[in-house]
Scaffold this motif. Sequence first.
Motif, short mmCIF file in Angstrom:
data_model
loop_
_atom_site.label_atom_id
_atom_site.label_comp_id
_atom_site.label_asym_id
_atom_site.label_seq_id
_atom_site.Cartn_x
_atom_site.Cartn_y
_atom_site.Cartn_z
N SER A 134 -0.57 39.81 58.84
CA SER A 134 -1.02 38.45 58.55
C SER A 134 0.22 37.83 57.69
O SER A 134 1.32 38.69 57.32
N THR A 135 0.13 36.72 57.42
CA THR A 135 1.17 36.05 56.56
C THR A 135 1.37 36.44 55.09
O THR A 135 2.51 36.81 54.89
N VAL A 136 0.17 36.84 54.91
CA VAL A 136 0.29 37.22 53.36
C VAL A 136 0.74 38.61 53.21
O VAL A 136 1.53 38.80 52.56
N SER A 137 0.40 39.41 54.01
CA SER A 137 0.94 40.89 54.16
C SER A 137 2.30 41.19 54.63
O SER A 137 3.22 41.86 54.22
N SER A 138 2.69 40.01 55.42
CA SER A 138 4.06 40.04 55.78
C SER A 138 4.99 39.56 54.58
O SER A 138 5.97 40.30 54.30
N MET A 139 4.37 38.71 53.83
CA MET A 139 5.33 38.24 52.44
C MET A 139 5.14 39.17 51.41
O MET A 139 6.34 39.73 51.05
N GLN A 140 4.28 40.07 51.26
CA GLN A 140 4.10 41.13 50.40
C GLN A 140 5.09 42.29 50.69
O GLN A 140 5.73 42.66 49.92
N SER A 141 5.05 42.54 52.09
CA SER A 141 6.07 43.41 52.48
C SER A 141 7.59 43.08 52.35
O SER A 141 8.48 43.98 51.62
N GLY A 142 7.73 41.82 52.56
CA GLY A 142 9.30 41.35 52.39
C GLY A 142 9.57 41.45 50.95
O GLY A 142 10.87 41.73 50.69
N ILE A 143 8.73 40.90 50.22
CA ILE A 143 9.12 40.89 48.67
C ILE A 143 9.15 42.25 48.31
O ILE A 143 10.16 42.57 47.51
#
Length: 210
Positions: free
Chosen positions: A138-147
Motif C-alpha cells: 500500500s502507499t502507507v506501507s511503501s512509505m514506511q518501508s522507504g523511510i
Amino acid sequence: MFAARDLKVEEVRAMAVACVVPPLESVLEEVARRYLSVDPLFVAPGIKTGMPVLVDHPLEVGADRIVNGVAAFTRFQRAVIVVDFGTATTFDAVSDKGEYLGGAIAPGLKISAQALFEATAKLPRIDLKRPERAIGRSTVSSMQSGILFGYVGLVRGILDRMREEMGSAPSVIATGGLTPLLERDLAGWVDEVDPDLTLKGLRILHERNR
C-alpha cells in the motif's frame, strides 16, 4: 515531572543544561534560580569537559554532542561512536584518547517523513512504525518501508565509513527517543543502547565543574 518521580523541588541541589536553542538559555537560567534556587551549569566553552575537541570550529559543536561524547567515553574508556536519534540524527566519534573527532549530522526520521509528506501532492502523512516487509503493498506501507529501512541503510553506511576512517574497531552506543524504531535492524552495528546517555553526561560534567 517532579510528581511522576516522587521528587520535591526542595531536594534539587544542582542543575546542568545542554541547550541547543540559545533563546531558551535565559529562560532556563531564570527557572533554575527562581524556582530551584540553584545556579545552573550550562555546557558551553570554558567549562571543564576533559575532552579535547579536534574539529575545525570547536564553538560550532552542539552542547549535546559533547555531553554524549563524554558519557560514552566514560562508559567504554576506548574509541566510541555515539548515534543520537533525535530531531536530527547525529553521529559523534571519540578517539581512544578521549578526543572528540567530529561526526555527521543527518535529517531525523520525523523530519524525513514530514518532508516527504509536505513536498509531494498525493503522499499522506504517516505514522512512523516498522513495516513487516520491505515490499510495501500500500502507499502507507511503501512509505514506511522507504523511510525506516532506508534510514537503517543510512545509519549502517555512515557507521561503516566512520569505522574505516577511525582505523580502529570503536564501540557504538545509541541514544535518543527514536532509537526503538531502529534498534532491531541495527543489531550487529550498535553495541549498546542507553536512553539516558545525555543525562549521564550532564551528571559527569557537573561533577567535573563543582
